[in-house]
Design a protein around this motif. Structure first.
Motif, PDB file in Angstrom:
ATOM      1  N   SER A 108       1.226   5.407  -0.439  1.00 26.14           N
ATOM      2  CA  SER A 108       0.422   6.622  -0.336  1.00 26.14           C
ATOM      3  C   SER A 108       1.216   7.806  -0.852  1.00 26.14           C
ATOM      4  CB  SER A 108       0.025   6.861   1.127  1.00 26.14           C
ATOM      5  OG  SER A 108      -0.722   8.059   1.259  1.00 26.14           O
TER       6      SER A 108
ATOM      7  N   HIS B 142       0.872  -1.174   0.000  1.00 22.87           N
ATOM      8  CA  HIS B 142       0.000   0.000   0.000  1.00 22.87           C
ATOM      9  C   HIS B 142       0.903   1.217   0.000  1.00 22.87           C
ATOM     10  CE1 HIS B 142      -2.852   2.740   2.593  1.00 22.87           C
ATOM     11  NE2 HIS B 142      -2.605   3.253   1.399  1.00 22.87           N
TER      12      HIS B 142
ATOM     13  N   VAL C  68      -2.050  -1.403  -3.672  1.00 25.42           N
ATOM     14  CA  VAL C  68      -2.942  -0.244  -3.613  1.00 25.42           C
ATOM     15  C   VAL C  68      -2.084   1.015  -3.748  1.00 25.42           C
ATOM     16  CG1 VAL C  68      -4.498   1.108  -2.163  1.00 25.42           C
ATOM     17  CG2 VAL C  68      -4.676  -1.385  -2.199  1.00 25.42           C
TER      18      VAL C  68
ATOM     19  N   GLU D  37      -2.539   4.908  -3.407  1.00 20.24           N
ATOM     20  CA  GLU D  37      -3.492   5.875  -2.845  1.00 20.24           C
ATOM     21  C   GLU D  37      -2.967   7.296  -2.997  1.00 20.24           C
ATOM     22  OE1 GLU D  37      -5.397   6.853   1.583  1.00 20.24           O
ATOM     23  OE2 GLU D  37      -3.441   5.881   1.389  1.00 20.24           O
ATOM     24  N   SER D  38      -3.792   8.190  -3.554  1.00 24.29           N
ATOM     25  CA  SER D  38      -3.365   9.558  -3.859  1.00 24.29           C
ATOM     26  C   SER D  38      -2.180   9.498  -4.812  1.00 24.29           C
ATOM     27  CB  SER D  38      -3.010  10.339  -2.593  1.00 24.29           C
ATOM     28  OG  SER D  38      -4.159  10.516  -1.794  1.00 24.29           O
TER      29      SER D  38
ATOM     30  N   GLY E 174      -5.661  11.434   0.525  1.00 24.72           N
ATOM     31  CA  GLY E 174      -5.813  10.139   1.180  1.00 24.72           C
ATOM     32  C   GLY E 174      -7.265   9.742   1.180  1.00 24.72           C
ATOM     33  N   SER E 175      -7.553   8.479   0.870  1.00 26.46           N
ATOM     34  CA  SER E 175      -8.961   8.120   0.669  1.00 26.46           C
ATOM     35  C   SER E 175      -9.327   6.692   1.039  1.00 26.46           C
ATOM     36  CB  SER E 175      -9.333   8.344  -0.811  1.00 26.46           C
ATOM     37  OG  SER E 175      -8.429   7.655  -1.666  1.00 26.46           O
ATOM     38  N   VAL E 176      -8.374   5.835   1.368  1.00 25.75           N
ATOM     39  CA  VAL E 176      -8.701   4.413   1.485  1.00 25.75           C
ATOM     40  C   VAL E 176      -9.612   4.101   2.667  1.00 25.75           C
ATOM     41  CG1 VAL E 176      -6.599   3.643   0.305  1.00 25.75           C
ATOM     42  CG2 VAL E 176      -6.604   3.862   2.797  1.00 25.75           C
TER      43      VAL E 176
ATOM     44  N   VAL F 296     -11.371  -1.473  -0.629  1.00 24.12           N
ATOM     45  CA  VAL F 296      -9.922  -1.647  -0.500  1.00 24.12           C
ATOM     46  C   VAL F 296      -9.608  -2.893   0.320  1.00 24.12           C
ATOM     47  CG1 VAL F 296      -7.792  -0.622   0.395  1.00 24.12           C
ATOM     48  CG2 VAL F 296      -9.448   0.809  -0.821  1.00 24.12           C
TER      49      VAL F 296
ATOM     50  N   SER G 187      -6.539   4.460  -5.769  1.00 22.81           N
ATOM     51  CA  SER G 187      -7.551   5.117  -4.945  1.00 22.81           C
ATOM     52  C   SER G 187      -7.251   6.610  -4.897  1.00 22.81           C
ATOM     53  CB  SER G 187      -7.526   4.521  -3.528  1.00 22.81           C
ATOM     54  OG  SER G 187      -8.254   5.317  -2.617  1.00 22.81           O
ATOM     55  N   ASN G 188      -8.231   7.439  -5.257  1.00 26.42           N
ATOM     56  CA  ASN G 188      -7.991   8.882  -5.274  1.00 26.42           C
ATOM     57  C   ASN G 188      -9.277   9.640  -5.005  1.00 26.42           C
ATOM     58  OD1 ASN G 188      -5.166  10.023  -6.507  1.00 26.42           O
ATOM     59  ND2 ASN G 188      -6.713  11.645  -6.424  1.00 26.42           N
TER      60      ASN G 188
ATOM     61  N   THR H  79       3.389   6.097  -3.924  1.00 30.01           N
ATOM     62  CA  THR H  79       2.847   5.457  -5.124  1.00 30.01           C
ATOM     63  C   THR H  79       3.904   5.355  -6.222  1.00 30.01           C
ATOM     64  OG1 THR H  79       1.971   7.522  -6.086  1.00 30.01           O
ATOM     65  CG2 THR H  79       0.519   6.291  -4.607  1.00 30.01           C
TER      66      THR H  79
END
Length: 494
Positions: free
Chosen positions: A216, A214, A238, A240-241, A461-463, A473, A426-427, A220
């Protein structure tokens, strides 16, 4: 490069706000604030776990992982990466280890695991050993060390002539030489391509045949380049952002960053127009904000955190507004603006140049953002001003100035991922640092393997933004259940 202080060399341990430097604005923290690591350094690829030694946050274990300073010279000098983990809370349901890639650049993954494990969902904590690390050059992983006196001399990013431009180039060269001498050979090997090799060494040391990851924000980049380099070693990933490392030009990078930040400002103004609890409700928010910018520019705006000290317009933008956009904390931002507007003006005085995030050398190693001369720099500033008229001198233009003349070991390129399993992106729709268009772009680069999950809300951040996001997720990480393409989740009240 970028920091507070008056004398003596400084160890630059930081937490970032990820910028998208995007990302980003980072919060500098002293090395002494990092959790103590009681474990002795490991030999080779072994991880010798021991309590991290933070009585306020028990249960985390720390270790160190020996890796080459330069992966092209595996028999050369080595460094110890600081690593931390929290074991799965449901041992009978354990899936394996999940490695978290911290953002910034400059965030401490060790600190995240030790002190902020709540940023992961209960199901992830139940089913996985949550593991993270301080990337090379950060925190306790051979941090970048520079002279505080030299850092305090950083020129203003408000360049006004070719002479200013050339002075910045010379300053950057002096600072790089100083940091290189104080930090050691790792200073030349801070790019994400090297960190990807570190990540694979960590995967192997954890005994995981395939990586569950994961990442972030800036993390990423680590994940995407790992999937590109080791597609067959990915179990689940994953992002994220999402940062888009294919953005080819300086102008396109700055325009994208400015557009994302300005979008968040517009969302804030819109919220104040309809929310009775906004401290600026019923007023012209932009007019109030522009008044504060003008006061800050004259050195007349008091810093709420430091009585009697003036707040620069750059700090007003980046430390007051932009930070609140990360958590979409619009109520707190409105209250802060109203309080500053009502404050007594200071006597006009010069403002100081704010420190930048600690891991600028990492950013410079990953982003080739050249500027030919002052004329082009001024044009770039004008582009950002036209794109984000309410947010002058956002952090990204300051990062570009700090990277002038720096070599780039891992420049931008389009992703070429072949043979990896589906990767979940994920965004938030309104992310101030890594805009939704970047996530769309990276999903397209991943082709059939990229699946974008959109949070229809705000923030960086959104998970774990509501049960819809968290469930999608968690289902992917635990059961490898990929959400249908085009899935989006509604915004939840902040």
């Amino acid at each position: 490069m970028l920091f507070r202080g008056r004398s003596a060399p400084r160890r630059l341990a930081a937490r970032g706000t990820a910028m998208a430097v995007g990302a980003a604005t980072a919060v500098v923290t002293a090395l002494a604030a990092a959790p103590a690591v009681d474990a002795s350094p490991s030999a080779g690829g072994d991880l010798r776990w021991a309590p991290c030694g933070d009585p306020a946050k028990p249960g985390a274990e720390c270790a160190s992982l020996s890796v080459p300073v330069d992966w092209a010279d595996p028999d050369g000098p080595r460094l110890d990466l600081a690593v931390a983990r929290r074991k799965a809370t449901g041992p009978g349901a354990r899936v394996g280890s999940m490695v978290f890639g911290p953002g910034g650049p400059g965030d401490s993954g060790v600190e995240t695991v030790v002190r902020r494990a709540g940023r992961f969902s209960p199901e992830v904590r139940r089913r996985f050993d949550v593991v993270s690390f301080d990337p090379r050059g950060v925190g306790r992983s051979n941090p970048v060390v520079c002279s505080d006196d030299l850092l305090a001399e950083r020129p203003s990013p408000r360049l006004r002539s070719q002479a200013d431009f050339e002075a910045t180039l010379k300053y950057n060269e002096r600072l790089r030489a100083d940091c290189r001498a104080r930090t050691g050979p790792v200073f030349e090997h801070l790019d994400t391509a090297q960190t990807v090799r570190d990540l694979d060494a960590l995967r192997a040391a954890l005994g995981e045949p395939k990586l569950t990851f994961h990442g972030s924000s800036y993390g990423t980049l680590i994940g995407a380049q790992y999937a590109e380099t080791h597609p067959g070693r990915v179990r689940a990933m994953v992002l994220e952002s999402v940062m888009d490392h294919s953005v080819a030009t300086t102008r396109a990078f700055l325009r994208a960053e400015a557009a994302s930040a300005q979008d968040s400002f517009r969302e804030f103004v819109k919220w104040c127009g309809v929310a009775p609890d906004c401290a600026l409700h019923g007023r012209d928010v932009r007019h109030v904000w522009q008044g504060l910018l003008a006061r800050a520019g004259r050195g007349e705006l008091a810093d709420p955190a430091r009585p009697g000290v003036s707040l620069s317009s750059s700090d007003l933008v980046n430390k007051v507004a932009f930070r609140k956009f990360y958590q979409a904390d619009y109520a707190l931002l409105a209250t802060a603006i109203a309080g500053m507007e009502a404050s007594e003006p200071l006597s006009a005085s010069p403002t100081t140049t704010a420190p930048l995030p600690s891991a600028v050398p990492v950013f410079c190693s990953d982003w080739h953002l050249p500027v030919r001369d002052y004329r082009e720099y001024a044009s770039l500033v004008a582009t950002m001003g036209a794109t984000a008229p309410d947010l002058p001198y956002l952090l990204p233009i300051q990062m570009v100035a700090a990277c002038l003349g720096a070599p780039t070991a891992n420049p931008q390129h389009r992703l070429d991922v072949r043979g990896a399993p589906p990767i979940l992106l994920s965004n938030a729709l309104h992310d101030p640092a890594t805009g939704h268009p970047w996530a769309v772009s990276v999903a397209r680069q991943l082709g059939r393997g990229g699946v974008l999950l959109t949070y229809e809300g705000h923030g960086h951040g959104s998970v774990t933004s509501g049960p819809c996001m968290e469930g999608a997720v968690d289902g992917y990480l635990v059961r490898l259940a990929v959400p249908p393409r085009g899935t989006s989740c509604p915004a939840v009240p902040s």
